[in-house]
Motif scaffolding. Sequence first.
Motif, PDB file in Angstrom:
ATOM      1  N   ASN A  27       0.852  -1.192   0.000  1.00 57.70           N
ATOM      2  CA  ASN A  27       0.000   0.000   0.000  1.00 57.70           C
ATOM      3  C   ASN A  27       0.890   1.246   0.000  1.00 57.70           C
ATOM      4  N   ALA A  28       0.297   2.418  -0.097  1.00 55.32           N
ATOM      5  CA  ALA A  28       1.050   3.672  -0.233  1.00 55.32           C
ATOM      6  C   ALA A  28       1.980   3.913   0.952  1.00 55.32           C
ATOM      7  N   GLU A  29       1.500   3.622   2.169  1.00 53.68           N
ATOM      8  CA  GLU A  29       2.319   3.833   3.360  1.00 53.68           C
ATOM      9  C   GLU A  29       3.534   2.903   3.355  1.00 53.68           C
ATOM     10  N   GLU A  30       3.329   1.634   2.986  1.00 51.90           N
ATOM     11  CA  GLU A  30       4.430   0.673   2.929  1.00 51.90           C
ATOM     12  C   GLU A  30       5.432   1.045   1.845  1.00 51.90           C
ATOM     13  N   GLN A  31       4.963   1.505   0.696  1.00 46.23           N
ATOM     14  CA  GLN A  31       5.862   1.931  -0.384  1.00 46.23           C
ATOM     15  C   GLN A  31       6.698   3.130   0.058  1.00 46.23           C
ATOM     16  N   SER A  32       6.067   4.058   0.771  1.00 48.42           N
ATOM     17  CA  SER A  32       6.783   5.231   1.271  1.00 48.42           C
ATOM     18  C   SER A  32       7.865   4.821   2.263  1.00 48.42           C
ATOM     19  N   PHE A  33       7.519   3.912   3.173  1.00 45.83           N
ATOM     20  CA  PHE A  33       8.493   3.433   4.154  1.00 45.83           C
ATOM     21  C   PHE A  33       9.655   2.729   3.466  1.00 45.83           C
ATOM     22  N   TYR A  34       9.337   1.842   2.524  1.00 47.59           N
ATOM     23  CA  TYR A  34      10.380   1.125   1.788  1.00 47.59           C
ATOM     24  C   TYR A  34      11.302   2.096   1.065  1.00 47.59           C
ATOM     25  N   SER A  35      10.717   3.090   0.416  1.00 46.55           N
ATOM     26  CA  SER A  35      11.522   4.080  -0.317  1.00 46.55           C
ATOM     27  C   SER A  35      12.413   4.883   0.622  1.00 46.55           C
ATOM     28  N   SER A  36      11.942   5.128   1.850  1.00 47.18           N
ATOM     29  CA  SER A  36      12.738   5.916   2.789  1.00 47.18           C
ATOM     30  C   SER A  36      13.924   5.137   3.361  1.00 47.18           C
ATOM     31  N   ILE A  37      13.790   3.805   3.537  1.00 51.74           N
ATOM     32  CA  ILE A  37      14.891   3.033   4.124  1.00 51.74           C
ATOM     33  C   ILE A  37      15.793   2.373   3.078  1.00 51.74           C
ATOM     34  N   LYS A  38      15.368   2.348   1.839  1.00 56.64           N
ATOM     35  CA  LYS A  38      16.123   1.657   0.793  1.00 56.64           C
ATOM     36  C   LYS A  38      17.563   2.166   0.655  1.00 56.64           C
ATOM     37  N   PRO A  39      17.815   3.487   0.607  1.00 64.36           N
ATOM     38  CA  PRO A  39      19.215   3.941   0.473  1.00 64.36           C
ATOM     39  C   PRO A  39      20.103   3.508   1.640  1.00 64.36           C
ATOM     40  N   THR A  40      19.560   3.536   2.852  1.00 64.30           N
ATOM     41  CA  THR A  40      20.334   3.124   4.025  1.00 64.30           C
ATOM     42  C   THR A  40      20.660   1.642   3.975  1.00 64.30           C
ATOM     43  N   LEU A  41      19.678   0.835   3.591  1.00 63.08           N
ATOM     44  CA  LEU A  41      19.913  -0.606   3.488  1.00 63.08           C
ATOM     45  C   LEU A  41      20.952  -0.919   2.410  1.00 63.08           C
TER      46      LEU A  41
END
Length: 63
Positions: A27-41
């Motif tokens: 969902n939109a909230e999960e996509q936003s969260f994933y996009s926010s942590i992706k560079p750090t991971l």
Amino acid sequence: MMEIYTPETNSLPEIISESDMNIEGLNAEEQSFYSSIKPTLNAMIEDPHKEIVSKILDYSKSV
């Protein structure tokens, strides 16, 4: 002559590349969260902390 082979059940699983991953099911909230942590991971994968590497090596020596 005897034929020797490795059955598929003992084969390694196919690694799915990042481009094959489907985040559209989120969902939109999960996509936003994933996009926010992706560079750090991704940064952690490319350059792990020395402490993490030490812990992994210590564990493998203890086994």
